[in-house]
Design an enzyme around this catalytic site. Structure first.
Site, PDB file in Angstrom:
ATOM      1  N   ASP A  82       1.196  -1.545   0.043  1.00 28.94           N
ATOM      2  CA  ASP A  82       0.272   0.178   0.086  1.00 28.94           C
ATOM      3  C   ASP A  82       1.080   1.058  -0.429  1.00 28.94           C
ATOM      4  O   ASP A  82       1.236   1.352   0.393  1.00 28.94           O
ATOM      5  CB  ASP A  82      -0.791   0.321   1.334  1.00 28.94           C
ATOM      6  CG  ASP A  82      -2.290   0.818   1.454  1.00 28.94           C
ATOM      7  OD1 ASP A  82      -2.185   1.470   0.335  1.00 28.94           O
ATOM      8  OD2 ASP A  82      -1.601   1.011   2.263  1.00 28.94           O
ATOM      9  N   HIS A  83       0.599   2.287  -1.035  1.00 30.17           N
ATOM     10  CA  HIS A  83       1.159   3.312  -0.772  1.00 30.17           C
ATOM     11  C   HIS A  83       3.091   3.176  -0.702  1.00 30.17           C
ATOM     12  O   HIS A  83       3.569   3.932  -0.132  1.00 30.17           O
ATOM     13  CB  HIS A  83       0.957   4.432   0.423  1.00 30.17           C
ATOM     14  CG  HIS A  83      -0.222   4.789   0.077  1.00 30.17           C
ATOM     15  ND1 HIS A  83      -0.797   5.558  -0.437  1.00 30.17           N
ATOM     16  CD2 HIS A  83      -1.127   4.425   0.492  1.00 30.17           C
ATOM     17  CE1 HIS A  83      -2.339   5.898  -0.688  1.00 30.17           C
ATOM     18  NE2 HIS A  83      -2.611   4.992   0.469  1.00 30.17           N
ATOM     19  N   HIS A 177      -8.028   9.582   3.737  1.00 35.03           N
ATOM     20  CA  HIS A 177      -7.270   9.046   5.109  1.00 35.03           C
ATOM     21  C   HIS A 177      -7.798   9.317   7.098  1.00 35.03           C
ATOM     22  O   HIS A 177      -7.892  10.538   6.757  1.00 35.03           O
ATOM     23  CB  HIS A 177      -5.962   9.141   4.229  1.00 35.03           C
ATOM     24  CG  HIS A 177      -5.912   7.813   3.382  1.00 35.03           C
ATOM     25  ND1 HIS A 177      -4.825   8.605   2.319  1.00 35.03           N
ATOM     26  CD2 HIS A 177      -5.768   6.781   3.102  1.00 35.03           C
ATOM     27  CE1 HIS A 177      -4.356   7.488   1.335  1.00 35.03           C
ATOM     28  NE2 HIS A 177      -5.065   6.167   1.406  1.00 35.03           N
ATOM     29  N   HIS A 205      -9.707   4.357  -1.287  1.00 35.47           N
ATOM     30  CA  HIS A 205      -9.138   4.821  -0.095  1.00 35.47           C
ATOM     31  C   HIS A 205      -9.330   5.184   0.489  1.00 35.47           C
ATOM     32  O   HIS A 205     -10.799   6.368   0.570  1.00 35.47           O
ATOM     33  CB  HIS A 205      -7.626   5.842  -0.392  1.00 35.47           C
ATOM     34  CG  HIS A 205      -6.584   5.753  -1.120  1.00 35.47           C
ATOM     35  ND1 HIS A 205      -5.379   4.917  -0.598  1.00 35.47           N
ATOM     36  CD2 HIS A 205      -6.472   3.816  -2.548  1.00 35.47           C
ATOM     37  CE1 HIS A 205      -4.872   3.657  -1.311  1.00 35.47           C
ATOM     38  NE2 HIS A 205      -5.253   3.827  -2.530  1.00 35.47           N
ATOM     39  N   VAL A 228      -9.220  -0.571   4.580  1.00 30.85           N
ATOM     40  CA  VAL A 228     -10.069  -0.366   5.349  1.00 30.85           C
ATOM     41  C   VAL A 228      -8.055  -0.140   6.429  1.00 30.85           C
ATOM     42  O   VAL A 228      -8.199  -1.358   6.402  1.00 30.85           O
ATOM     43  CB  VAL A 228     -11.224  -0.861   5.873  1.00 30.85           C
ATOM     44  CG1 VAL A 228     -10.947  -0.585   7.749  1.00 30.85           C
ATOM     45  CG2 VAL A 228     -11.669  -0.517   4.482  1.00 30.85           C
TER      46      VAL A 228
HETATM   47  P1  13P Z   1      -8.300   4.376   6.201  1.00 31.74           P
HETATM   48  O1  13P Z   1      -6.917   4.526   6.695  1.00 31.74           O
HETATM   49  O2  13P Z   1      -8.472   5.683   6.541  1.00 31.74           O
HETATM   50  O3  13P Z   1      -9.314   3.334   6.664  1.00 31.74           O
HETATM   51  O4  13P Z   1      -7.778   4.705   4.703  1.00 31.74           O
HETATM   52  C1  13P Z   1      -6.580   3.600   4.702  1.00 31.74           C
HETATM   53  C2  13P Z   1      -5.653   3.513   2.918  1.00 31.74           C
HETATM   54  O5  13P Z   1      -6.684   3.605   2.611  1.00 31.74           O
HETATM   55  C3  13P Z   1      -5.195   2.658   3.661  1.00 31.74           C
HETATM   56  O6  13P Z   1      -4.475   2.813   1.627  1.00 31.74           O
END
Ligand code: 13P
Length: 281
Positions: A82-83, A177, A205, A228
Site C-alpha cells: 500500500d502506498h 485517509h 482509499h 480500510v
Molecule cells: P483509512 O485508514 O482511512 O481507512 O484508509 C486506508 C487506506 O486508504 C490505505 O491506503
C-alpha cells in the site's frame, strides 16, 4: 492457496459490482483476524501492508507470515503493498513476494506521476504482479504523508491509464485517509465519470470514513477495492485499553490481545458484508 494477483480478484468484482476489502495489517494478529474472517465468510480478501508496517514488523517476516496464512486458507488472498513511494519500495516488495503493488506518485505533476508509475508498472509486470497507480490526491494523512486532497479529473483518466499501463486505479472523489467517523461525502457523479472513462477496477482509499450507503453506492459504480486501515487500528487500541483496565492483574498477552483481535475481526466481517464479497470465493 498460493497468493493471487489483485487483478484476479478485482476484475470479477468490478464486473459483478461488488468490492474486495483491502485491510491494512501491521502484525500477525491483524493478518489472522482478516484472513480467518474472509475464510469463514468465503470471501476474497486483500492484506494491505504499508512501508511503515514493513519497517515495524520486518520486510521479510511480515510478507512471509501473510504467505503462510494465505497458503493455509481456501479463499484467494492478495498480499498488497500500500502506498509504495519509489521504485526501491516496489523492488523490495517484489523481492519479498508481494502479489500486488501500489506506487503513489500522486503528489507529483502529472507527467512525473506518469513517468514513475510507468516504470513501476514495468517492474511489477516483469514479476507477474499487478500495479495500482493513483491519479488525483486522496486527502488526509497516510503514515506520515499529509495531503490536502485533489479530486481526480475524469478527463485525464484515459490518458493516465494508457500512458502508465496500470492494472488498478486509485482515484480521489471525496474519501479522506484516517477519518475517525464515517461521514465522508463522496462525489458520486464524479465517480460515475471516472468509471465511464476506464474499465479498470477502481480503488476507494480512506474506507474507514465512508458511510455504509455511500460505500454501496460506490461499489455499484465501479469501485472494486475498498481500503480500510484506521478503523482497525482505532478499534484494536480502544478494546485493548478496555481490556487492560478491566483486567489489571492479567499479564498473559494472548489473553489481553484476544478481545482486540475479535473486535477487528467483527469490523472486517461487517465491512465484507457491506462490500458484497461474502460468498464470492
Ligand atoms: P483509512 O485508514 O482511512 O481507512 O484508509 C486506508 C487506506 O486508504 C490505505 O491506503
Amino acid at each position: 492457496m498460493p497468493l493471487v494477483s489483485a487483478t484476479e480478484v478485482l476484475k470479477p468484482a468490478r464486473a459483478h459490482r461488488y468490492a474486495v476489502g483491502a485491510f491494512n495489517c501491521i502484525n500477525l494478529e491483524y493478518v489472522r483476524a482478516v484472513v480467518d474472517t474472509a475464510e469463514r465468510l468465503r470471501s476474497p480478501v486483500m492484506v494491505a501492508v504499508t512501508t511503515g508496517a514493513l519497517s515495524y514488523a520486518g520486510w521479510e517476516a511480515l510478507p512471509a507470515a501473510v504467505r503462510a496464512v494465505a497458503e493455509a486458507a481456501h479463499v484467494p488472498v492478495v498480499l498488497h503493498l500500500d502506498h509504495g513511494q519509489n521504485l526501491e519500495d516496489i523492488r523490495r516488495a517484489l523481492e519479498a513476494g508481494f502479489s500486488s503493488v501500489m506506487i503513489d506518485a500522486s503528489h507529483l505533476p502529472l507527467e512525473e506521476n506518469i513517468a514513475l508509475t510507468r516504470q513501476a508498472a514495468q517492474m511489477a509486470h516483469a514479476a507477474g504482479v499487478s500495479l495500482e497507480g493513483e491519479l488525483g490526491q486522496i486527502g488526509g494523512k497516510e503514515e506520515e504523508i499529509v495531503s490536502a486532497g485533489l479530486m481526480t479529473d475524469p478527463e485525464t483518466v484515459p490518458y493516465f491509464v494508457e500512458a502508465t499501463g496500470i492494472d488498478v486505479l486509485a482515484a480521489s472523489f471525496g474519501s479522506v485517509h484516517q477519518k475517525a467517523t464515517r461521514d465522508a461525502q463522496l462525489d458520486l457523479p464524479r465517480l460515475e465519470k471516472i468509471a465511464a472513462a476506464t474499465p479498470l477496477p477502481l480503488v476507494l482509499h480512506g474506507g474507514s470514513g465512508v458511510p455504509t450507503e455511500m460505500l454501496q453506492a460506490a461499489t455499484a459504480r465501479g469501485v472494486a477495492k475498498v481500503n480500510v486501515g484506521t478503523e482497525l487500528q482505532r478499534t484494536f487500541a480502544r478494546v485493548l485499553r478496555e481490556t487492560l483496565k478491566a483486567q489489571p492483574e492479567e499479564w498473559d498477552m494472548r489473553k489481553l490481545l484476544k478481545p482486540s483481535i475479535n473486535a477487528i475481526a467483527a469490523v472486517v466481517e461487517e465491512r465484507l458484508g457491506v462490500l458484497g464479497s461474502v460468498g464470492r470465493a
